[in-house]
Design an enzyme around this catalytic site. Structure first.
Site, PDB file in Angstrom:
ATOM      1  N   ASN A 191       0.869  -1.171   0.000  1.00  0.00           N
ATOM      2  CA  ASN A 191       0.000   0.000   0.000  1.00  0.00           C
ATOM      3  C   ASN A 191       0.911   1.227   0.000  1.00  0.00           C
ATOM      4  O   ASN A 191       1.426   1.634   1.035  1.00  0.00           O
ATOM      5  CB  ASN A 191      -0.887  -0.050   1.244  1.00  0.00           C
ATOM      6  N   ARG A 208      -2.455  -2.069  -3.573  1.00  0.00           N
ATOM      7  CA  ARG A 208      -3.640  -1.236  -3.411  1.00  0.00           C
ATOM      8  C   ARG A 208      -3.511  -0.059  -4.373  1.00  0.00           C
ATOM      9  O   ARG A 208      -2.501   0.646  -4.371  1.00  0.00           O
ATOM     10  CB  ARG A 208      -3.718  -0.709  -1.987  1.00  0.00           C
ATOM     11  N   HIS A 243     -12.561   3.414  -0.328  1.00  0.00           N
ATOM     12  CA  HIS A 243     -12.627   2.408   0.756  1.00  0.00           C
ATOM     13  C   HIS A 243     -13.351   1.141   0.280  1.00  0.00           C
ATOM     14  O   HIS A 243     -13.860   0.369   1.087  1.00  0.00           O
ATOM     15  CB  HIS A 243     -13.410   2.927   1.990  1.00  0.00           C
ATOM     16  N   ARG A 284     -11.355  16.101   7.131  1.00  0.00           N
ATOM     17  CA  ARG A 284     -12.092  16.535   5.936  1.00  0.00           C
ATOM     18  C   ARG A 284     -13.530  16.906   6.284  1.00  0.00           C
ATOM     19  O   ARG A 284     -14.148  16.256   7.132  1.00  0.00           O
ATOM     20  CB  ARG A 284     -12.123  15.408   4.889  1.00  0.00           C
ATOM     21  N   GLU A 299      -8.288  -4.734   5.165  1.00  0.00           N
ATOM     22  CA  GLU A 299      -8.110  -4.466   3.733  1.00  0.00           C
ATOM     23  C   GLU A 299      -6.966  -5.293   3.148  1.00  0.00           C
ATOM     24  O   GLU A 299      -7.026  -5.712   2.000  1.00  0.00           O
ATOM     25  CB  GLU A 299      -7.863  -2.962   3.527  1.00  0.00           C
TER      26      GLU A 299
END
Ligand code: ADP
Length: 413
Positions: free
Chosen positions: A14, A97, A186, A247, A390
């Site tokens: 990743n 990823r 996601h 965010r 993940e």
């Protein structure tokens, strides 16, 4: 496709803008012989942390690592140190990823020169993420050109969204010319968690409708009908939707014109404001839910309001996705906040008894890292906590692709 019949391991990479996280997973016995990260790439104080196989323990070192190529070399060295190097015959593939797969990639994809070129063509819609992913892929291919490498896209799970959910209501020609639409992110987590939630309910994914709430530092919700995503809260970029650590999530787009025209901010200023100085941190100065809860206990008003705004948005999405799905079997919480914060789970469903949503205070208070129900037995809709994974999902998808045709593999569920 893989070289050796004993090749049972997948290296998951990743690659972020300043870090590379990695895990080596054995798909036969379910172990993870190496888990680690390289962080602060490009700085003098880059750090490599590696947890090796049982008995090997944890190693950590600090020193300059100038770029991603050097970072991947450091990962390869760490693996080699424990006899797990990239040349090991057990290594079946590398799974990468990749944040943005656009409309083109709806499934894990074996990386070829053409695929890499296509991922590069997506850089304009994912300027913050795809470049680092691409560098990671290039470097890994240079290190092991003969090894199958697979791209697993964050957007892929969401490509099943119907057009009316994916399209923004703006001029069609402009939207199409610039590929502006809801992609969602996601996705690997939403795919994994929705499938595990079905298992927890003792059903097949095709039989259940679930709302997944992935609440980490970044946060997103998705509506999953029968195993397929039908709506999600993140959009063209990961800025839309829920209130996140830093965010804003949903905001009137006219706020951005206002900030430019009236407050004299530049494009970059607004970008930084909405992505880095908003959300929980913008509201109360902290983005760690533990710290926010601690401050609330001490009577801090701005922390309380930040929590209320966070939960209010969450509740709106639960309601919206309930309406989208029509029938909901489970609301599922995952990621750092979703897995660990009982107060967030409790507050998010408070007052939704009429929708069949209830949390059992005792079950909700239990701390655990296994999938579990936190709603009472009689509840019409299950409320569940499913820890996301993940890396396992990327490894599983990678292994399924490169191991196609080989029986009896992929038990590391
Ligand atoms: P990322 O998006 O960086 O992968 P994670 O899924 O790891 O994020 O979530 C990180 C966030 O989870 C932290 O910022 C914090 O708010 C929250 N978190 C982690 N542990 C706890 C805890 N024990 N209680 C409440 N919140 C937690």
């Amino acid at each position: 496709m893989t070289g050796s019949a004993n090749a049972t391991r997948v290296l998951v990479l990743n690659s972020g803008s300043s870090s590379v996280k990695y895990q080596l997973l054995d798909m036969e016995d379910g172990t993870r012989p190496a888990v680690g990260l390289v962080e602060r790439i490009g700085e003098e104080t880059s750090r490599v942390v590696n947890t090796g196989p049982a008995g090997a323990g944890k190693r950590e070192r600090t020193g300059p690592i100038p770029d991603h190529a050097a970072a991947l070399k450091a990962v390869a060295d760490e693996l080699a140190h424990d006899g797990l190097g990239l040349d090991s015959p057990e290594l079946a593939a590398i799974g990468h990823r990749v944040v943005h797969g656009g409309l083109k990639f709806s499934a894990p994809t074996l990386i070829t020169d053409e695929v890499l070129a296509e991922i590069e063509r997506l850089v304009p819609v994912a300027p913050l993420h795809n470049p680092a992913n691409i560098t990671g892929i290039r470097t890994a291919r240079a290190l092991r050109p003969d090894l199958p490498q697979v791209a697993v896209f964050d957007t892929a799970f969401h490509t099943t969204m119907p057009e009316y959910a994916a399209r923004y209501a703006i001029d069609v020609e402009t939207a199409d010319a610039h590929r502006i639409r809801r992609y969602g992110f996601h996705g690997t987590s939403h795919a994994y968690v929705s499938r595990r939630a079905a298992e927890l309910l003792g059903k097949e994914p095709e039989e259940v409708n679930v709302i997944v709430l992935h609440l980490g530092n970044g946060a997103s919700a998705s509506a999953v009908r029968g195993g397929r995503c039908v709506d999600t809260s993140m959009g063209l970029t990961p800025l839309e939707g829920l209130v996140m650590g830093t965010r804003s999530g949903d905001i009137d787009p006219a706020v951005t014109f206002h900030l430019k025209r009236v407050a004299g901010m530049s494009e970059d200023d607004v970008d930084v404001l909405l992505n880095k100085r908003s959300g929980l941190v913008g509201l109360c100065g902290d983005n760690d839910m533990r710290e926010i809860r601690r401050r609330i206990e001490e009577g801090d008003e701005s922390a309380r309001l930040a929590f209320e705004i966070y939960v209010h948005r969450l509740k709106k999405y639960i309601g919206a996705y309930y309406a989208v799905l029509g029938r909901v079997d489970a609301v599922v919480f995952t990621a750092g906040v979703g897995e660990n914060s009982a107060p967030v789970r409790e507050a998010a469903v408070a007052g939704l008894e009429e929708l069949g949503l209830v949390v059992d205070a005792d079950l909700n208070a239990v701390r655990s890292d296994v999938p579990r129900l936190v709603s009472p037995d009689h509840a019409r809709v299950a409320v569940a906590v499913v820890p996301t994974d993940e890396e396992l999902e990327i490894a599983r998808q990678t292994f399924a692709l490169v191991g196609a045709g080989r029986e009896g593999r992929g038990r590391a569920e």
